[in-house]
Design a protein around this motif. Structure first.
Motif, short mmCIF file in Angstrom:
data_model
loop_
_atom_site.label_atom_id
_atom_site.label_comp_id
_atom_site.label_asym_id
_atom_site.label_seq_id
_atom_site.Cartn_x
_atom_site.Cartn_y
_atom_site.Cartn_z
N THR A 389 80.11 46.22 34.20
CA THR A 389 78.96 45.71 34.93
C THR A 389 78.03 44.98 33.97
OG1 THR A 389 77.48 47.60 34.61
CG2 THR A 389 79.11 47.78 36.38
N LEU A 390 76.98 44.38 34.51
CA LEU A 390 76.00 43.68 33.69
C LEU A 390 75.19 44.63 32.81
CD1 LEU A 390 74.52 40.86 35.95
CD2 LEU A 390 75.77 40.60 33.82
N TYR A 391 75.40 45.92 32.96
CA TYR A 391 74.69 46.87 32.11
C TYR A 391 75.03 46.63 30.64
CZ TYR A 391 72.52 51.29 30.74
OH TYR A 391 71.70 52.25 30.17
N GLY A 455 75.92 47.97 40.14
CA GLY A 455 77.32 47.59 40.23
C GLY A 455 77.62 46.12 40.07
N VAL A 456 76.65 45.29 39.72
CA VAL A 456 76.90 43.86 39.58
C VAL A 456 77.86 43.61 38.42
CG1 VAL A 456 75.86 41.60 39.14
CG2 VAL A 456 74.65 43.27 40.56
N THR A 471 84.50 39.47 51.39
CA THR A 471 83.08 39.48 51.01
C THR A 471 82.65 40.86 50.57
OG1 THR A 471 82.37 39.93 53.28
CG2 THR A 471 82.58 37.61 52.61
N PHE A 472 81.59 40.87 49.79
CA PHE A 472 80.99 42.14 49.36
C PHE A 472 79.50 41.93 49.24
CE2 PHE A 472 79.38 45.07 46.17
CZ PHE A 472 79.88 46.28 46.64
N ASP A 473 78.74 42.85 49.79
CA ASP A 473 77.29 42.72 49.76
C ASP A 473 76.68 43.75 48.83
OD1 ASP A 473 77.20 40.65 51.62
OD2 ASP A 473 77.25 42.03 53.33
N TYR A 474 76.03 43.25 47.78
CA TYR A 474 75.23 44.13 46.94
C TYR A 474 73.91 44.42 47.63
CZ TYR A 474 78.32 43.24 42.95
OH TYR A 474 79.40 43.17 42.11
N PRO A 475 73.25 45.52 47.28
CA PRO A 475 71.93 45.77 47.86
C PRO A 475 70.95 44.67 47.48
CG PRO A 475 72.42 47.32 46.08
CD PRO A 475 73.68 46.58 46.37
N MET A 481 66.90 41.76 41.00
CA MET A 481 67.13 41.91 39.57
C MET A 481 67.63 40.61 38.93
SD MET A 481 66.43 45.01 38.45
CE MET A 481 66.05 46.62 39.15
N MET A 482 68.56 39.93 39.61
CA MET A 482 69.11 38.70 39.03
C MET A 482 68.07 37.58 39.03
SD MET A 482 71.85 39.89 38.08
CE MET A 482 72.32 38.38 37.26
#
Length: 573
Positions: A389-391, A455-456, A471-475, A481-482
């Motif tokens: 993830t971007l973490y 989870g990004v 498709t997938f939807d992040y919160p 955040m982005m």
């Protein structure tokens, strides 16, 4: 021929040098020139890589989404190489020459080899950058096989590494000359000791790179049929992560140097600080294990050891420095008469001096953002959730950018007047630059880690997956955040531009510092101990005790929060 005549005939020719009006040290012309050219080329790569990073961040911002996918991966690869390798290692070569020839009052060993190393580094870095921008080598910083880059990409990295190795060898040779010619007394200064740590890790890093990049180059030209992907990852991270440990050693040495030059601060215990550097050599590169925890071909015993006991010993070294630096600053400030209250010494610190403010912000951000998040990532169970993830880029932006890059920026504000002998132009811009850049990179780190916690993915150019069949939807918070990451990147880019303008402008147009200017505006504090041996020898530091306690409290709370997230995942299995 008499013995005296023979010794005179075999003696090294006397090199030109000047006596620094600020420090009283001898500055040999050949070392001075090499410091200048390495620092300048490093700053050029910082500017170019920073621009690429801004474009990448604006692409990751869903509302802007600037670049198409092909250009995103091209510039992401170029950004990683320019700032994680080329800017930092060029600047570290300048640090090695400064910490040896300048601080030890001696001439540089084998300057022709140093120039050869510099030329190889320039040619190699340009070759690799061109290969990426040609669109043939968008393999990102890790360049994992079976993705294949153009042959001149790998060859460029190899040439760059060989050039850096030459610089390290010249550094070690200079230490030998200083010892033989007795240009210093007692042990080498702590700053030089930190540079020695960085150089030793660099040799290990370059050897690892040669072991994996040479066969990969042969694979790219068709001479070798196959490269095992797990073997590549294992050996590559011995280079990829260890290169960041060179940065840690160099930046800590810079912290000590700035504290000494600006405030005359001495480490609380020279022996303890040196022991902390030794922990880096023994354990820090093993932290690369956290990149390999999902690999099936590596034993559980190896993973457990390197993500527990080994990493804790490495972290111990950074914690020692993190306590010693504020303690040394507090002791120096109290010695100067700033004794009121617990934090009077901190309020009265020279916050208008960009060297000091940059150093202290680097110290705080590296510890609170980079250090704590690094230990969390080193925990196997949490790592398995966060690693792709971007973490992860959020974490290393806290270490390499907020920590190392800001520290390098800070020391530049002393290098320009001491080595280039120019006054800084635009002092108001220089004053605010560390704060603007620091806030920007802190935001990048925090918001990327926040998005990663949601989870990004770290390597995908579009978090909306607009071109995907599924498709997938992040919160919604992930999109926030982005967006905040994009705004932070703009702020960091402004801070980086301010730095480049001040530094380049000062080198080109700054007023020459003559003896009169030095007396009117000295750079080095009275009693500066950058080249001396000894410690403060005091533990009456209430402010440092409070700061360290706050750090440990933040450490425990953040660790608890992450384990709380992990405990909520367990029932899903």
């Amino acid at each position: 021929m008499s013995v005296g005549a023979l010794e005179g005939a075999l003696a090294w020719p006397e090199e030109k040098y000047r006596i620094c009006g600020d420090t009283g040290l001898r500055v040999y012309a050949k070392a001075e020139t090499l410091i200048k050219v390495n620092a300048v080329v490093g700053v050029v790569f910082l500017a170019v890589g920073g621009l690429f990073g801004l474009l990448v961040a604006l692409t990751r911002w869903p509302a802007v989404h600037l670049l198409p996918a092909e250009w995103f991966y091209t510039l992401l690869t170029a950004h990683g190489a320019a700032v994680l390798l080329f800017w930092i290692i060029f600047f570290e070569m300048a640090i090695l020459y400064f910490a040896s020839a300048i601080l030890l009052n001696c001439r540089l060993a084998a300057p022709k080899f140093a120039w050869l190393g510099f030329i190889l580094m320039v040619v190699g870095s340009l070759m690799a950058t061109v290969a990426v921008l040609q669109g043939e080598s968008s393999v990102m910083f890790t360049s994992y096989v079976p993705m294949k880059a153009a042959p001149h990409f790998y060859l460029g990295l190899i040439l760059f590494a060989v050039g850096a190795l030459f610089g390290c060898m010249v550094f070690f040779g200079t230490l030998v000359i200083a010892k033989e010619e007795k240009t210093y007394e007692g042990s080498v200064p702590l700053v030089t000791f930190g540079a020695i740590t960085a150089a030793i890790i660099a040799v290990f890093t370059i050897a690892s790179g040669a072991i994996i990049l040479i066969p990969t180059f042969l694979w790219s030209i068709g001479y070798i049929a196959n490269i095992d992907s797990l073997t590549y990852k294992l050996v590559w991270w011995a280079m990829g992560h260890s290169s960041q440990q060179i940065n840690v050693s160099a930046q800590v040495a810079i912290w000590y140097a700035i504290a000494a030059l600006v405030l005359g601060a001495k480490p609380l215990s020279e022996k303890v600080s040196r022991s902390a550097f030794l922990l880096y050599i023994l354990f820090l590169q093993l932290a690369s294990a956290h990149h390999l925890l999902a690999e099936p071909g590596i034993s559980s015993e190896w993973k457990v050891f390197n993500t527990s006991y080994a990493i804790y010993l490495a972290v111990l070294g950074s914690m020692i420095h993190g306590m010693s630096l504020p303690g040394a600053i507090e002791a120096a400030q109290r010695r100067r008469g700033f004794t009121k209250g617990i934090f009077g010494w901190l309020r009265q610190a020279p916050w208008d001096n960009p060297a000091f403010s940059g150093m202290f912000i680097s110290l705080v951000l590296f510890g609170f953002l980079g250090g704590i998040s690094g230990v969390v990532l080193g925990t196997e169970q949490i790592n398995l959730l966060l690693h792709n993830t971007l973490y992860v880029p959020g974490h290393f932006h806290a270490t390499v950018v907020a920590g190392t890059t800001l520290a390098f920026m800070a020391i530049t504000y002393l290098v320009v007047p001491l080595i280039f002998r120019r006054e800084l132009i635009l002092p108001a811009v220089a004053k605010w630059q560390p704060y603007i850049f620091g806030i920007g990179v802190a935001g990048i780190s925090l918001f990327m880690m926040g998005a990663g916690t949601l989870g990004v993915a770290r390597r995908h150019w579009d978090i909306t997956f607009s071109d995907s069949v599924f498709t997938f939807d992040y919160p919604g918070t992930a999109f926030l955040m982005m967006g905040l990451n994009g705004i932070s990147a703009i702020l960091a880019a402004i801070g980086g531009l301010m730095y480049v303008v001040v530094v380049v402008g000062s080198i080109l147009f700054g007023k020459v510092r003559d003896e009169a200017a030095i007396k009117a505006n000295p750079i080095v504090a009275p009693g500066a101990a950058v080249s001396s041996y000894g410690g403060e020898g005091t533990l009456k530091l209430p402010g440092t005790i409070v700061l360290v306690s706050v750090f440990f409290l933040a450490f425990v709370l953040y660790y608890f929060i992450n384990w709380k997230f992990l405990s909520e995942v367990w029932p899903l299995s």
